[in-house]
Design a protein around this motif. Structure first.
Motif, PDB file in Angstrom:
ATOM      1  N   GLU A   1       0.820  -1.202   0.000  1.00 47.16           N
ATOM      2  CA  GLU A   1       0.000   0.000   0.000  1.00 47.16           C
ATOM      3  C   GLU A   1       0.860   1.261   0.000  1.00 47.16           C
ATOM      4  O   GLU A   1       2.001   1.250   0.459  1.00 47.16           O
ATOM      5  N   CYS A   2       0.297   2.309  -0.532  1.00 44.06           N
ATOM      6  CA  CYS A   2       0.991   3.598  -0.642  1.00 44.06           C
ATOM      7  C   CYS A   2       0.867   4.370   0.668  1.00 44.06           C
ATOM      8  O   CYS A   2      -0.045   4.138   1.459  1.00 44.06           O
ATOM      9  N   SER A   3       1.764   5.307   0.878  1.00 50.27           N
ATOM     10  CA  SER A   3       1.720   6.099   2.101  1.00 50.27           C
ATOM     11  C   SER A   3       1.733   7.602   1.833  1.00 50.27           C
ATOM     12  O   SER A   3       1.805   8.386   2.770  1.00 50.27           O
ATOM     13  N   THR A   4       1.647   7.999   0.576  1.00 51.39           N
ATOM     14  CA  THR A   4       1.583   9.423   0.245  1.00 51.39           C
ATOM     15  C   THR A   4       0.626   9.621  -0.926  1.00 51.39           C
ATOM     16  O   THR A   4       0.450   8.727  -1.757  1.00 51.39           O
ATOM     17  N   LEU A   5       0.043  10.798  -0.964  1.00 58.31           N
ATOM     18  CA  LEU A   5      -0.784  11.160  -2.109  1.00 58.31           C
ATOM     19  C   LEU A   5       0.118  11.560  -3.268  1.00 58.31           C
ATOM     20  O   LEU A   5       1.163  12.184  -3.051  1.00 58.31           O
ATOM     21  N   PRO A   6      -0.273  11.240  -4.490  1.00 53.74           N
ATOM     22  CA  PRO A   6       0.498  11.740  -5.634  1.00 53.74           C
ATOM     23  C   PRO A   6       0.503  13.271  -5.656  1.00 53.74           C
ATOM     24  O   PRO A   6      -0.476  13.916  -5.276  1.00 53.74           O
ATOM     25  N   SER A   7       1.589  13.854  -6.111  1.00 50.11           N
ATOM     26  CA  SER A   7       1.689  15.320  -6.183  1.00 50.11           C
ATOM     27  C   SER A   7       0.631  15.892  -7.113  1.00 50.11           C
ATOM     28  O   SER A   7       0.127  16.998  -6.885  1.00 50.11           O
ATOM     29  N   ASP A   8       0.254  15.143  -8.162  1.00 51.02           N
ATOM     30  CA  ASP A   8      -0.797  15.625  -9.072  1.00 51.02           C
ATOM     31  C   ASP A   8      -2.150  15.730  -8.361  1.00 51.02           C
ATOM     32  O   ASP A   8      -2.958  16.595  -8.681  1.00 51.02           O
ATOM     33  N   THR A   9      -2.383  14.859  -7.402  1.00 46.92           N
ATOM     34  CA  THR A   9      -3.635  14.913  -6.636  1.00 46.92           C
ATOM     35  C   THR A   9      -3.649  16.160  -5.759  1.00 46.92           C
ATOM     36  O   THR A   9      -4.644  16.887  -5.715  1.00 46.92           O
ATOM     37  N   LEU A  10      -2.548  16.430  -5.084  1.00 48.73           N
ATOM     38  CA  LEU A  10      -2.467  17.625  -4.241  1.00 48.73           C
ATOM     39  C   LEU A  10      -2.638  18.896  -5.067  1.00 48.73           C
ATOM     40  O   LEU A  10      -3.339  19.829  -4.661  1.00 48.73           O
ATOM     41  N   ALA A  11      -2.007  18.928  -6.238  1.00 53.31           N
ATOM     42  CA  ALA A  11      -2.132  20.101  -7.115  1.00 53.31           C
ATOM     43  C   ALA A  11      -3.579  20.258  -7.582  1.00 53.31           C
ATOM     44  O   ALA A  11      -4.114  21.377  -7.635  1.00 53.31           O
ATOM     45  N   TYR A  12      -4.222  19.148  -7.928  1.00 51.43           N
ATOM     46  CA  TYR A  12      -5.630  19.176  -8.364  1.00 51.43           C
ATOM     47  C   TYR A  12      -6.518  19.691  -7.239  1.00 51.43           C
ATOM     48  O   TYR A  12      -7.365  20.563  -7.459  1.00 51.43           O
ATOM     49  N   PHE A  13      -6.351  19.188  -6.013  1.00 49.28           N
ATOM     50  CA  PHE A  13      -7.155  19.650  -4.882  1.00 49.28           C
ATOM     51  C   PHE A  13      -6.997  21.155  -4.697  1.00 49.28           C
ATOM     52  O   PHE A  13      -7.978  21.879  -4.515  1.00 49.28           O
ATOM     53  N   THR A  14      -5.763  21.632  -4.734  1.00 48.04           N
ATOM     54  CA  THR A  14      -5.478  23.056  -4.523  1.00 48.04           C
ATOM     55  C   THR A  14      -6.135  23.909  -5.597  1.00 48.04           C
ATOM     56  O   THR A  14      -6.818  24.904  -5.298  1.00 48.04           O
ATOM     57  N   GLU A  15      -5.955  23.501  -6.846  1.00 44.00           N
ATOM     58  CA  GLU A  15      -6.505  24.269  -7.979  1.00 44.00           C
ATOM     59  C   GLU A  15      -8.032  24.301  -7.949  1.00 44.00           C
ATOM     60  O   GLU A  15      -8.645  25.363  -8.101  1.00 44.00           O
ATOM     61  N   GLU A  16      -8.649  23.141  -7.753  1.00 45.72           N
ATOM     62  CA  GLU A  16     -10.114  23.077  -7.774  1.00 45.72           C
ATOM     63  C   GLU A  16     -10.726  23.788  -6.574  1.00 45.72           C
ATOM     64  O   GLU A  16     -11.763  24.427  -6.682  1.00 45.72           O
ATOM     65  N   HIS A  17     -10.074  23.712  -5.418  1.00 49.29           N
ATOM     66  CA  HIS A  17     -10.591  24.402  -4.233  1.00 49.29           C
ATOM     67  C   HIS A  17     -10.556  25.919  -4.431  1.00 49.29           C
ATOM     68  O   HIS A  17     -11.478  26.619  -4.016  1.00 49.29           O
ATOM     69  N   LYS A  18      -9.510  26.411  -5.081  1.00 45.27           N
ATOM     70  CA  LYS A  18      -9.425  27.855  -5.360  1.00 45.27           C
ATOM     71  C   LYS A  18     -10.566  28.310  -6.258  1.00 45.27           C
ATOM     72  O   LYS A  18     -11.035  29.435  -6.149  1.00 45.27           O
ATOM     73  N   LYS A  19     -11.012  27.429  -7.156  1.00 44.91           N
ATOM     74  CA  LYS A  19     -12.121  27.762  -8.059  1.00 44.91           C
ATOM     75  C   LYS A  19     -13.457  27.807  -7.320  1.00 44.91           C
ATOM     76  O   LYS A  19     -14.428  28.350  -7.834  1.00 44.91           O
ATOM     77  N   GLY A  20     -13.509  27.183  -6.151  1.00 41.37           N
ATOM     78  CA  GLY A  20     -14.749  27.165  -5.381  1.00 41.37           C
ATOM     79  C   GLY A  20     -15.806  26.224  -5.941  1.00 41.37           C
ATOM     80  O   GLY A  20     -16.995  26.452  -5.751  1.00 41.37           O
ATOM     81  N   VAL A  21     -15.370  25.183  -6.638  1.00 44.61           N
ATOM     82  CA  VAL A  21     -16.320  24.240  -7.231  1.00 44.61           C
ATOM     83  C   VAL A  21     -16.196  22.876  -6.540  1.00 44.61           C
ATOM     84  O   VAL A  21     -15.204  22.589  -5.882  1.00 44.61           O
ATOM     85  N   ASN A  22     -17.223  22.041  -6.698  1.00 45.57           N
ATOM     86  CA  ASN A  22     -17.137  20.670  -6.203  1.00 45.57           C
ATOM     87  C   ASN A  22     -16.147  19.893  -7.068  1.00 45.57           C
ATOM     88  O   ASN A  22     -16.077  20.115  -8.275  1.00 45.57           O
ATOM     89  N   PHE A  23     -15.421  18.982  -6.454  1.00 45.02           N
ATOM     90  CA  PHE A  23     -14.442  18.205  -7.223  1.00 45.02           C
ATOM     91  C   PHE A  23     -14.286  16.818  -6.611  1.00 45.02           C
ATOM     92  O   PHE A  23     -14.681  16.569  -5.473  1.00 45.02           O
ATOM     93  N   GLY A  24     -13.698  15.935  -7.384  1.00 50.04           N
ATOM     94  CA  GLY A  24     -13.523  14.553  -6.964  1.00 50.04           C
ATOM     95  C   GLY A  24     -12.464  14.398  -5.888  1.00 50.04           C
ATOM     96  O   GLY A  24     -11.396  15.006  -5.968  1.00 50.04           O
TER      97      GLY A  24
END
Length: 196
Positions: free
Chosen positions: A135-158
């Motif tokens: 099993e993995c123990s860290t989130l992929p950096s692309d996931t963290l970047a996606y969360f940050t970007e989508e949260h800034k937009k103020g929209v719902n995201f996966g």
């Protein structure tokens, strides 16, 4: 021992995790509830007919599993200030429960992903021996970047974008499987593994 994780369904019949297509056959009333999410976005409905290469089945023939403790998803979202539930429960499934199934990893690579309506390229799916899975123990950096970007937009995201998924073709017996709260950090740190 390594584990995979699956969100505890709001409604559950019995102690066996089954695919959405099997739910459709044996519990049509539950299928209506669980398939609703595929109709809340214009492209998501196409997932119901999407084929998974190498497993030679449909998207809804497999059980989707997280390859890492869900706390890492919770912690990333929480640290960004995303409004999320603290009490989401997950099954902590020993990988030995998947031994009789055909299992694969879906890499969900940001550079390759073209949206829910696009076909899954063959290279995005790799058949795995679940016994050698770690099993993995860290989130992929692309996931963290996606969360940050989508949260800034103020929209719902996966919540699981660009996190590799374990796809298991077959049922999973949940008898005596522990349930964990995603907002509680794991007691021990897992070995670091970026890829499966």
């Amino acid at each position: 021992m390594d584990y995979v994780y699956h969100m505890v369904p709001k409604e559950m019949k019995g102690e066996v995790l089954i695919s959405l297509n099997e739910i459709k056959l044996v519990h049509p009333e539950l299928y209506k509830n669980y398939s609703k999410k595929y109709f809340n976005h214009p492209e998501r409905e196409s997932l119901l007919l999407k084929r998974i290469p190498k497993l030679n089945c449909l998207w809804n023939d497999v059980i989707f599993l997280l390859p890492l403790h869900p706390y890492y998803v919770y912690e990333a979202l929480h640290s960004l200030g995303v409004n999320i539930k603290k009490d989401l429960m997950y099954y902590k499934i020993p990988t030995e429960r998947l031994m009789d199934n055909k299992n694969a990893v879906y890499f969900y690579n940001k550079q390759i992903y073209k949206g829910p309506a696009a076909d899954i390229p063959d290279e995005e799916i790799q058949i795995i021996d679940i016994i050698s899975f770690r099993e993995c123990s860290t989130l992929p950096s692309d996931t963290l970047a996606y969360f940050t970007e989508e949260h800034k937009k103020g929209v719902n995201f996966g919540m699981f974008a660009h996190i590799p998924h374990i796809l298991s073709l077959g049922n999973i017996n949940l008898k005596n499987v522990n349930k964990i709260n995603w907002s509680v950090a794991p007691k021990t740190l897992f070995n670091s593994h970026e890829r499966i």
